[in-house]
Design an enzyme around this catalytic site. Structure first.
Site, PDB file in Angstrom:
ATOM      1  N   HIS A 156       0.836  -1.224   0.000  1.00  0.00           N
ATOM      2  CA  HIS A 156       0.000   0.000   0.000  1.00  0.00           C
ATOM      3  C   HIS A 156       0.865   1.266   0.000  1.00  0.00           C
ATOM      4  CE1 HIS A 156      -3.380  -2.673   1.226  1.00  0.00           C
ATOM      5  NE2 HIS A 156      -2.439  -3.242   1.964  1.00  0.00           N
ATOM      6  N   LYS A 283      15.692  22.463 -10.144  1.00  0.00           N
ATOM      7  CA  LYS A 283      15.056  21.209 -10.548  1.00  0.00           C
ATOM      8  C   LYS A 283      15.980  20.255 -11.312  1.00  0.00           C
ATOM      9  CE  LYS A 283      11.058  20.187  -9.968  1.00  0.00           C
ATOM     10  NZ  LYS A 283       9.965  20.468 -10.767  1.00  0.00           N
ATOM     11  N   GLU A 290       9.754   9.067 -16.454  1.00  0.00           N
ATOM     12  CA  GLU A 290       8.356   9.485 -16.662  1.00  0.00           C
ATOM     13  C   GLU A 290       7.900   9.159 -18.086  1.00  0.00           C
ATOM     14  OE1 GLU A 290       7.948  13.613 -15.541  1.00  0.00           O
ATOM     15  OE2 GLU A 290       8.817  13.210 -13.583  1.00  0.00           O
TER      16      GLU A 290
END
Ligand code: ARG
Length: 462
Positions: A156, A283, A290
């Site tokens: 989970h 960043k 992705e």
């Protein structure tokens, strides 16, 4: 427009209809396999006395020279031709004259394209298998050097029980190993030669289909001419297996994205596989992971497209089947890029072992083992579960791990706790006591790594 048909027509084709019908812009990929197939066909025709040895030699030489010229940029594959088959035949006739007109004896474009697709798919299946093998080698290498890199195992997405990085990565080894074995299965099932099926009903020429199959390294000829020109099952199997590979890559990408996040910091992705932001100077984004995750949808789409194209086609060949190519090519190219890049990213991934271990320490991943400790001291499991539950609640309050509590503090929850509790719930003990095959202890993992090495050393696609 240079077409293979025309005698029966009085009018000429509408220009848009010509473009709509043509496949040369994408089936030009079949150049090499079409040449290979035609050379084998001509060789068989000559052996059977259907064409002469000299004609066969001219055909073989002519086809080789066309291939050479295209590769050297001296001859262009243009939209003047309907498809790669027309391009090659027209150019062959230009070069060698009458002998070129005989290459299509006892053959239809229907069995020709069926053969091309099979030859092309067989090469690609072998290539996918090579890429998967490299992925497996990298995974096994990570396993070898992380047998005692402790980390939380999750259910989970909540910390559950301690495992090791070797064990976690080993799960992906199993997935990609099944993917590799699927390549072998598919290749094995599809490796039969459709050439000689003709348009749909075979031919009246005394073809030696076994010989053609042998020349092209197939196990033998296909056994039903109507099925031979209509079957794309193997392609559906391949795209389905490619979809499964993408599903695995996507799950792993998702984990790497999470592990690379500022909150987890389990891994650092190499600069070569990250990108920056145009506005936020701090960043470093996991774009490659992705995109691999994102491209999964596209490969599923290709599979769905092919399944849907095939579902309503009566026997035998119908032009709908021309639509198999772009979907297949797109899926194959996408998986090729994703597997290559993902494996390179994995190879250069830095694992922040301290952060992983700290995370396992602080996440109560040893709570089950703490309960088991009390069970071994005589408490029924359900009661032990409840004691440790209360203990965890107290630790959350104090923002500490179970191991941080003193023996006196532990004894306020149960007087069964003794000094040996600390050793019993250390990450090392939790992992090392899980000794069954498939579990994370170093003993079990070392056995699996050895099996993995044996598998990699002995695997062969054919
Ligand atoms: N371009 C066609 C295809 O990809 C080749 C076969 C053409 N056959 C035909 N009967 N028109 O399927």
């Amino acid at each position: 427009m240079a077409q293979l048909w025309g005698g029966r027509f009085t009018g000429s084709i509408n220009e848009l209809a010509w473009d709509f019908n043509a496949s040369i812009t994408f089936d030009k990929r079949f150049l090499e396999v079409d040449v290979k197939g035609s050379k084998a066909h001509a060789t068989m025709l000559a052996k059977q006395g259907i064409i002469s040895e000299d004609e066969k030699d001219q055909i073989v030489k002519g086809l080789d020279s066309i291939l050479e010229d295209v590769k050297a940029g001296k001859l262009e594959i243009t939209t003047k031709y309907e498809d790669i088959h027309s391009f090659l035949e027209a150019n062959l006739i230009d070069r060698i004259g009458d002998a070129g007109k005989k290459v299509h004896t006892g053959r239809s474009r229907n069995d020709q394209v069926a053969l091309d697709m099979r030859l092309y798919a067989r090469n690609e299946i072998e290539h996918t298998a090579e890429l998967l093998k490299k992925t497996l080698e990298v995974l096994n290498g990570i396993m070898e050097s992380n047998i005692d890199t402790y980390m939380p195992g999750f259910t989970h997405l909540q910390k559950a029980q301690p495992v090791t990085l070797a064990h976690h990565v080993g799960a992906y080894f199993e997935m990609f190993k099944r993917d590799l074995l699927r390549m072998k299965d598919i290749r094995n099932r599809m490796n039969y030669c459709p050439l000689g099926a003709g348009a749909l009903a075979g031919t009246t020429y005394p073809l030696d289909r076994e010989y053609t199959a042998e020349l092209l390294d197939f196990y033998g000829p296909t056994l039903n001419s109507m099925d031979s020109v209509s079957d794309r099952d193997y392609l559906i199997e391949y795209l389905s297996a490619l979809s499964t590979i993408m599903m695995h890559l996507s799950r792993f990408s998702e984990e790497i994205i999470i592990w690379n996040s500022n909150e987890y910091r389990f891994v650092t992705i190499d600069d070569a596989y990250s990108t920056g932001s145009s506005i936020m100077p701090q960043k470093k984004n996991p774009d490659i992971a992705e995109l691999v995750r994102g491209k999964t949808g596209r490969v599923y789409g290709d599979l769905m497209s092919l399944l849907t194209t095939m579902k309503g086609i009566p026997l035998a060949y119908n032009k709908d089947m021309q639509e198999d190519k772009e979907a297949a090519f797109d899926a194959i190219d996408t998986v090729d890029n994703c597997l290559t890049l993902f494996t390179d990213m994995l190879r250069t991934l830095k694992f922040n072992k301290d952060n992983m271990e700290k995370s396992a320490m602080m996440g109560f991943t040893n709570a089950t083992d703490a309960a088991d400790y009390l069970v071994k001291k005589g408490l029924p499991f359900r009661d032990a579960h409840s004691v440790i539950g209360r203990l965890v609640l107290a630790c959350i309050d104090k923002n500490c791990a179970i191991d941080d509590l003193s023996l006196e503090e532990l004894k306020t929850f149960s007087d069964l706790f003794e000094e040996d509790i600390y050793d019993a719930i250390s990450l090392k003990t939790c992992v090392e006591k899980r000794l069954t095959i498939g579990a994370p202890s170093s003993t079990s993992i070392e056995k699996v790594i050895k099996l993995n090495n044996d598998f990699l050393a002995s695997f062969s696609i054919s």
